[in-house]
Scaffold this motif. Structure first.
Motif: not given
Length: 210
Positions: A11-35
């Motif tokens: 619940y605590a991990e899912g509570l923060p709401v992230e915007d498009d900037v962070l969502r895109r940064a996460r997508e780039r992370s996964h594309e680069l094989g990062l966690f």
């Protein structure tokens, strides 16, 4: 972890709401094989940066910019983030995230290189916050350098400090677990630090330099 504890953590991990900037940064992370840091850790970094009123920050392990954007959002308008990573593709992705976040270019300094090589060149007692999220075998060296870099009252933050809940089990002797136990002891035994462990993400080890 009990079922209730596990549910509360989720619940605590899912509570923060992230915007498009962070969502895109996460997508780039996964594309680069990062966690990238978890949602909970990202939110905690923003709060820690804001509450510390840090003006000078060092990040070891840039990734694709999720943690850097989170730190920048908590920092004041004159604060500067210095972030270090040996991979130029990671730094390029992070710069894209910083730009999308609206952060002026003069608020970030990206350095290509290994933390072991870059940190010793930074000035003693010149930083308010040091965040470590890089190659685990080097964590003890990064922590020692981080302590040197911090001003009195400065904050050290170490990510993944519980190593997927393995640190608490003495029977587990995996290399990363042993290293993180060493880091915890190093911080706990250092008389110049006041420390605490938060179960956010995979463990956030916090220490304030006296």
């Amino acid at each position: 972890m009990s079922a209730d504890k596990s549910t509360s953590w989720s619940y605590a991990e899912g509570l923060p709401v992230e915007d498009d900037v962070l969502r895109r940064a996460r997508e780039r992370s996964h594309e680069l094989g990062l966690f990238p840091v978890t949602h909970g850790v990202a939110a905690a970094l923003t709060v820690l940066a804001a509450s510390s009123k840090a003006q000078t920050v060092v990040e070891v392990g840039t990734g694709a910019g999720v943690s850097g954007v989170s730190l920048l959002r908590g920092l004041g308008p004159r604060a500067v983030l210095t972030t270090i990573d040996p991979d130029v593709d990671h730094l390029k992705a992070a710069r894209e995230a910083f730009n999308e976040s609206g952060s002026p270019a003069n608020r970030t300094r990206t350095i290509s290189g290994r933390g072991q090589d870059v940190l010793p060149r930074l000035t003693d007692a010149a930083y308010d916050l040091v965040f470590i999220d890089a190659d685990k075998p080097s964590f003890p060296a990064y922590v020692e350098q981080g302590i040197r870099l911090l001003k009195s009252g400065g904050l050290l933050v170490v990510n993944d400090a519980l190593d997927k809940d393995r640190v608490s089990d003495p029977a587990i002797r995996e290399a990363s677990t042993v290293v993180l136990r060493k880091v915890g002891k190093l911080v706990r035994d250092n008389k110049s630090l006041i420390s605490a462990m938060l179960p956010t993400g995979d463990g956030l080890l916090l220490a304030v330099k006296r």
